[in-house]
Design a protein around this motif. Structure first.
Motif, PDB file in Angstrom:
ATOM      1  N   VAL A  61       0.806  -1.229   0.000  1.00 24.86           N
ATOM      2  CA  VAL A  61       0.000   0.000   0.000  1.00 24.86           C
ATOM      3  C   VAL A  61       0.834   1.271   0.000  1.00 24.86           C
ATOM      4  CG1 VAL A  61      -2.019  -1.083   1.056  1.00 24.86           C
ATOM      5  CG2 VAL A  61      -0.312   0.032   2.516  1.00 24.86           C
ATOM      6  N   SER A  62       2.130   1.165   0.338  1.00 20.35           N
ATOM      7  CA  SER A  62       2.967   2.358   0.384  1.00 20.35           C
ATOM      8  C   SER A  62       4.437   2.006   0.216  1.00 20.35           C
ATOM      9  CB  SER A  62       2.781   3.079   1.724  1.00 20.35           C
ATOM     10  OG  SER A  62       3.631   4.208   1.797  1.00 20.35           O
ATOM     11  N   GLY A  63       5.149   2.886  -0.427  1.00 22.20           N
ATOM     12  CA  GLY A  63       6.592   2.746  -0.557  1.00 22.20           C
ATOM     13  C   GLY A  63       7.336   3.625   0.443  1.00 22.20           C
ATOM     14  N   LYS A  64       6.588   4.254   1.354  1.00 19.02           N
ATOM     15  CA  LYS A  64       7.198   5.161   2.330  1.00 19.02           C
ATOM     16  C   LYS A  64       7.750   4.377   3.515  1.00 19.02           C
ATOM     17  CE  LYS A  64       4.608   9.202   0.985  1.00 19.02           C
ATOM     18  NZ  LYS A  64       3.746  10.310   1.410  1.00 19.02           N
ATOM     19  N   PRO A  65       8.622   5.015   4.291  1.00 15.41           N
ATOM     20  CA  PRO A  65       9.179   4.330   5.469  1.00 15.41           C
ATOM     21  C   PRO A  65       8.095   3.950   6.473  1.00 15.41           C
ATOM     22  CG  PRO A  65      10.423   6.309   4.967  1.00 15.41           C
ATOM     23  CD  PRO A  65       9.198   6.325   4.088  1.00 15.41           C
ATOM     24  N   MET A  66       8.344   2.878   7.199  1.00 14.95           N
ATOM     25  CA  MET A  66       7.411   2.366   8.184  1.00 14.95           C
ATOM     26  C   MET A  66       8.179   1.943   9.423  1.00 14.95           C
ATOM     27  SD  MET A  66       6.322  -0.852   9.482  1.00 14.95           S
ATOM     28  CE  MET A  66       6.429  -2.145   8.271  1.00 14.95           C
ATOM     29  N   PHE A  67       7.573   2.101  10.588  1.00 18.21           N
ATOM     30  CA  PHE A  67       8.111   1.558  11.834  1.00 18.21           C
ATOM     31  C   PHE A  67       6.955   0.987  12.632  1.00 18.21           C
ATOM     32  CE2 PHE A  67       6.928   5.876  12.790  1.00 18.21           C
ATOM     33  CZ  PHE A  67       6.388   5.826  14.078  1.00 18.21           C
ATOM     34  N   ILE A  68       7.270   0.118  13.576  1.00 18.67           N
ATOM     35  CA  ILE A  68       6.247  -0.452  14.438  1.00 18.67           C
ATOM     36  C   ILE A  68       6.148   0.441  15.674  1.00 18.67           C
ATOM     37  CG2 ILE A  68       5.458  -2.503  15.682  1.00 18.67           C
ATOM     38  CD1 ILE A  68       5.717  -2.899  12.620  1.00 18.67           C
ATOM     39  N   GLY A  69       5.044   1.180  15.785  1.00 20.69           N
ATOM     40  CA  GLY A  69       4.844   2.107  16.888  1.00 20.69           C
ATOM     41  C   GLY A  69       4.588   1.394  18.200  1.00 20.69           C
ATOM     42  N   GLU A  70       3.932   0.250  18.146  1.00 20.55           N
ATOM     43  CA  GLU A  70       3.700  -0.594  19.314  1.00 20.55           C
ATOM     44  C   GLU A  70       3.633  -2.043  18.870  1.00 20.55           C
ATOM     45  OE1 GLU A  70       0.059   0.262  21.393  1.00 20.55           O
ATOM     46  OE2 GLU A  70       0.611   2.332  21.822  1.00 20.55           O
ATOM     47  N   TYR A  71       4.263  -2.898  19.653  1.00 16.65           N
ATOM     48  CA  TYR A  71       4.087  -4.345  19.509  1.00 16.65           C
ATOM     49  C   TYR A  71       4.383  -4.972  20.860  1.00 16.65           C
ATOM     50  CZ  TYR A  71       9.160  -5.219  19.380  1.00 16.65           C
ATOM     51  OH  TYR A  71      10.490  -5.305  19.681  1.00 16.65           O
ATOM     52  N   GLY A  72       3.877  -6.148  21.072  1.00 15.94           N
ATOM     53  CA  GLY A  72       4.139  -6.814  22.339  1.00 15.94           C
ATOM     54  C   GLY A  72       3.169  -7.956  22.570  1.00 15.94           C
ATOM     55  N   ALA A  73       3.262  -8.513  23.762  1.00 14.39           N
ATOM     56  CA  ALA A  73       2.392  -9.615  24.170  1.00 14.39           C
ATOM     57  C   ALA A  73       2.177  -9.525  25.670  1.00 14.39           C
ATOM     58  CB  ALA A  73       3.029 -10.959  23.799  1.00 14.39           C
ATOM     59  N   ASP A  74       1.017  -9.976  26.091  1.00 13.81           N
ATOM     60  CA  ASP A  74       0.740  -9.962  27.530  1.00 13.81           C
ATOM     61  C   ASP A  74       1.244 -11.233  28.198  1.00 13.81           C
ATOM     62  OD1 ASP A  74      -1.298 -11.530  26.293  1.00 13.81           O
ATOM     63  OD2 ASP A  74      -2.594 -11.227  28.011  1.00 13.81           O
ATOM     64  N   SER A  75       1.398 -11.159  29.513  1.00 13.42           N
ATOM     65  CA  SER A  75       1.893 -12.316  30.261  1.00 13.42           C
ATOM     66  C   SER A  75       0.770 -13.078  30.961  1.00 13.42           C
ATOM     67  CB  SER A  75       2.938 -11.876  31.298  1.00 13.42           C
ATOM     68  OG  SER A  75       2.361 -11.021  32.271  1.00 13.42           O
ATOM     69  N   TRP A  76      -0.492 -12.641  30.783  1.00 11.97           N
ATOM     70  CA  TRP A  76      -1.598 -13.365  31.392  1.00 11.97           C
ATOM     71  C   TRP A  76      -2.082 -14.451  30.448  1.00 11.97           C
ATOM     72  CZ3 TRP A  76      -3.189 -13.694  36.191  1.00 11.97           C
ATOM     73  CH2 TRP A  76      -4.360 -14.404  36.445  1.00 11.97           C
ATOM     74  N   ASN A  77      -2.122 -15.680  30.925  1.00 13.76           N
ATOM     75  CA  ASN A  77      -2.580 -16.803  30.113  1.00 13.76           C
ATOM     76  C   ASN A  77      -3.943 -17.237  30.629  1.00 13.76           C
ATOM     77  OD1 ASN A  77      -3.047 -19.270  28.854  1.00 13.76           O
ATOM     78  ND2 ASN A  77      -0.881 -19.831  28.853  1.00 13.76           N
ATOM     79  N   GLY A  78      -4.990 -16.893  29.883  1.00 13.34           N
ATOM     80  CA  GLY A  78      -6.345 -17.258  30.278  1.00 13.34           C
ATOM     81  C   GLY A  78      -6.599 -18.753  30.260  1.00 13.34           C
ATOM     82  N   ASN A  79      -5.775 -19.505  29.551  1.00 15.97           N
ATOM     83  CA  ASN A  79      -5.932 -20.966  29.531  1.00 15.97           C
ATOM     84  C   ASN A  79      -5.582 -21.579  30.885  1.00 15.97           C
ATOM     85  OD1 ASN A  79      -6.665 -20.966  26.793  1.00 15.97           O
ATOM     86  ND2 ASN A  79      -4.537 -21.063  26.149  1.00 15.97           N
ATOM     87  N   THR A  80      -4.622 -20.976  31.573  1.00 15.71           N
ATOM     88  CA  THR A  80      -4.197 -21.491  32.877  1.00 15.71           C
ATOM     89  C   THR A  80      -4.629 -20.571  34.023  1.00 15.71           C
ATOM     90  OG1 THR A  80      -2.054 -20.373  32.700  1.00 15.71           O
ATOM     91  CG2 THR A  80      -2.194 -22.642  31.870  1.00 15.71           C
ATOM     92  N   ASN A  81      -5.196 -19.415  33.673  1.00 11.88           N
ATOM     93  CA  ASN A  81      -5.655 -18.422  34.638  1.00 11.88           C
ATOM     94  C   ASN A  81      -4.540 -17.960  35.581  1.00 11.88           C
ATOM     95  OD1 ASN A  81      -7.821 -16.759  35.280  1.00 11.88           O
ATOM     96  ND2 ASN A  81      -8.372 -18.006  37.056  1.00 11.88           N
ATOM     97  N   GLN A  82      -3.370 -17.726  34.987  1.00 12.81           N
ATOM     98  CA  GLN A  82      -2.224 -17.214  35.744  1.00 12.81           C
ATOM     99  C   GLN A  82      -1.220 -16.578  34.793  1.00 12.81           C
ATOM    100  OE1 GLN A  82      -0.479 -20.567  37.730  1.00 12.81           O
ATOM    101  NE2 GLN A  82       0.192 -21.549  35.862  1.00 12.81           N
ATOM    102  N   GLU A  83      -0.255 -15.880  35.360  1.00 15.28           N
ATOM    103  CA  GLU A  83       0.790 -15.294  34.517  1.00 15.28           C
ATOM    104  C   GLU A  83       1.674 -16.391  33.932  1.00 15.28           C
ATOM    105  OE1 GLU A  83       2.629 -11.311  34.961  1.00 15.28           O
ATOM    106  OE2 GLU A  83       2.136 -11.682  37.065  1.00 15.28           O
ATOM    107  N   ASP A  84       2.117 -16.149  32.723  1.00 17.60           N
ATOM    108  CA  ASP A  84       3.005 -17.071  32.022  1.00 17.60           C
ATOM    109  C   ASP A  84       4.082 -16.236  31.341  1.00 17.60           C
ATOM    110  OD1 ASP A  84       4.272 -18.890  30.357  1.00 17.60           O
ATOM    111  OD2 ASP A  84       2.412 -19.936  29.830  1.00 17.60           O
ATOM    112  N   HIS A  85       5.139 -15.951  32.082  1.00 19.47           N
ATOM    113  CA  HIS A  85       6.194 -15.079  31.571  1.00 19.47           C
ATOM    114  C   HIS A  85       6.928 -15.697  30.391  1.00 19.47           C
ATOM    115  CE1 HIS A  85       6.478 -12.723  35.611  1.00 19.47           C
ATOM    116  NE2 HIS A  85       5.276 -12.718  35.088  1.00 19.47           N
TER     117      HIS A  85
END
Length: 173
Positions: free
Chosen positions: A44-68
């Motif tokens: 869609v564009s030939g202009k420069p691009m950067f990722i302004g935000e990316y990441g992942a959470d540490s809460w795992n709803g499958n186990t209902n606890q943090e999963d670092h």
């Protein structure tokens, strides 16, 4: 230069309607990968691009606890994808975020961390189909850094830095 952080990949019509934008920032929350976002943006564009935000959470709803470990895997994988894309395709990215935000769950307490706070647009998010905004930090909400080890992960009872912090540190040092 004019730069905008748009969100996901803009449509060709949006790019055409904003010809004065010199570089595009994208906030990307697709799970454990950026899933070829560089090629999608190039369509869609030939202009420069950067990722302004990316990441992942540490809460795992499958186990209902943090999963670092799950968070560390995803953040490390996405960071490696940004680096592998090369500067010609992506000027870099910003991990969201340094510390957990314990106030994002509208139904929960603003004084403690809750397992709610799921952001919209996160269907099929890794690993549990949710992206819990209260747990996106590379550090937990307690801000306890006195017991941290500079070189290696220390359990949360002693240090607020999560495994994802150390995974990123290992990539750059």
């Amino acid at each position: 230069p004019i730069v905008t952080v748009y969100g996901e990949v803009p449509s060709a019509a949006t790019v055409a309607a904003l010809p004065d934008v010199d570089a595009w920032g994208l906030n990307v929350y697709r799970g454990e990968s950026l899933y070829n976002i560089h090629a999608q943006f190039a369509q869609v564009s030939g202009k420069p691009m950067f990722i302004g935000e990316y990441g992942a959470d540490s809460w795992n709803g499958n186990t209902n606890q943090e999963d670092h470990g799950v968070q560390a895997h995803a953040v490390e994988k996405m960071t490696q994808e940004i680096v592998a894309a090369g500067y010609a395709n992506c000027a870099g990215g910003f991990v969201f975020e340094f510390a957990d935000e314990w106030w994002k769950d509208g139904a929960g307490s603003v004084h403690e961390q809750n397992s709610g706070g799921n952001a919209p647009g996160c269907a099929n998010y890794y690993p549990d189909g949710q992206c819990n905004e209260e747990y996106f930090g590379l550090a937990d909400a307690h801000r306890n850094y006195a017991g941290c080890n500079e070189e290696a992960y220390v359990p949360a009872a002693q240090c607020s830095l999560k495994e994802a912090y150390y995974a990123l540190r290992a990539l750059y040092l």
